[in-house]
Design a protein around this motif. Sequence first.
Motif, PDB file in Angstrom:
ATOM      1  N   GLY A 239      -0.652   3.152   2.667  1.00  0.00           N
ATOM      2  CA  GLY A 239      -1.653   2.094   2.861  1.00  0.00           C
ATOM      3  C   GLY A 239      -2.528   2.346   4.074  1.00  0.00           C
ATOM      4  N   ALA A 240      -1.924   2.772   5.176  1.00  0.00           N
ATOM      5  CA  ALA A 240      -2.700   3.062   6.390  1.00  0.00           C
ATOM      6  C   ALA A 240      -3.618   4.267   6.192  1.00  0.00           C
ATOM      7  CB  ALA A 240      -1.757   3.298   7.559  1.00  0.00           C
TER       8      ALA A 240
ATOM      9  N   LEU B  64       3.344  -2.002  -3.218  1.00  0.00           N
ATOM     10  CA  LEU B  64       3.376  -2.214  -1.770  1.00  0.00           C
ATOM     11  C   LEU B  64       2.275  -1.444  -1.049  1.00  0.00           C
ATOM     12  CD1 LEU B  64       7.211  -2.198  -1.087  1.00  0.00           C
ATOM     13  CD2 LEU B  64       5.660  -4.149  -1.044  1.00  0.00           C
ATOM     14  N   SER B  65       1.942  -0.246  -1.524  1.00  0.00           N
ATOM     15  CA  SER B  65       0.842   0.498  -0.907  1.00  0.00           C
ATOM     16  C   SER B  65      -0.466  -0.253  -1.056  1.00  0.00           C
ATOM     17  CB  SER B  65       0.715   1.885  -1.538  1.00  0.00           C
ATOM     18  OG  SER B  65       1.858   2.647  -1.280  1.00  0.00           O
ATOM     19  N   PHE B  66      -0.688  -0.855  -2.222  1.00  0.00           N
ATOM     20  CA  PHE B  66      -1.903  -1.632  -2.446  1.00  0.00           C
ATOM     21  C   PHE B  66      -1.917  -2.879  -1.561  1.00  0.00           C
ATOM     22  CE2 PHE B  66      -4.285  -4.896  -4.788  1.00  0.00           C
ATOM     23  CZ  PHE B  66      -5.523  -4.288  -4.796  1.00  0.00           C
TER      24      PHE B  66
ATOM     25  N   PHE C 263      -4.057  -4.218   5.762  1.00  0.00           N
ATOM     26  CA  PHE C 263      -4.585  -3.435   6.881  1.00  0.00           C
ATOM     27  C   PHE C 263      -6.114  -3.470   6.924  1.00  0.00           C
ATOM     28  CE2 PHE C 263      -0.620  -0.515   6.870  1.00  0.00           C
ATOM     29  CZ  PHE C 263       0.080  -1.459   7.585  1.00  0.00           C
ATOM     30  N   THR C 264      -6.750  -3.495   5.758  1.00  0.00           N
ATOM     31  CA  THR C 264      -8.207  -3.574   5.720  1.00  0.00           C
ATOM     32  C   THR C 264      -8.689  -4.900   6.301  1.00  0.00           C
ATOM     33  OG1 THR C 264      -8.282  -2.163   3.763  1.00  0.00           O
ATOM     34  CG2 THR C 264     -10.238  -3.462   4.234  1.00  0.00           C
ATOM     35  N   ILE C 265      -8.051  -5.993   5.913  1.00  0.00           N
ATOM     36  CA  ILE C 265      -8.441  -7.309   6.441  1.00  0.00           C
ATOM     37  C   ILE C 265      -8.234  -7.363   7.945  1.00  0.00           C
ATOM     38  CG2 ILE C 265      -7.793  -9.760   6.432  1.00  0.00           C
ATOM     39  CD1 ILE C 265      -7.275  -9.415   3.411  1.00  0.00           C
TER      40      ILE C 265
END
Length: 93
Positions: A23-24, A67-69, A75-77
């Motif tokens: 995700g990061a 979970l990655s999504f 993290f984007t928010i």
Amino acid sequence: MTDQERIGGKDIFWLFAYSTLIGALLVAFTMIPTFWRFLFSLGALFAGIRFFARYERIAMRVWLFILSFIYFILFTIVLVMILYSTGRIAPAD
């Protein structure tokens, strides 16, 4: 890990660790406009391949994507809120 084995705490830890990393890396891929973005996408791909080689259960693989999504969105928010509060992103008019 096969379908008959139980999912333990160590497996759940690695699931969260890999999904957080992916995700990061995907957030870095979307936020950085230069050549480095391709290294972030390759890093996420490599982490996914390593996880798939380690865990053969369909449930673990599906949860990795989910979970990655979720981490990507979260993290984007958070990153956009930080950039907006520091004045690095102008509000949309």
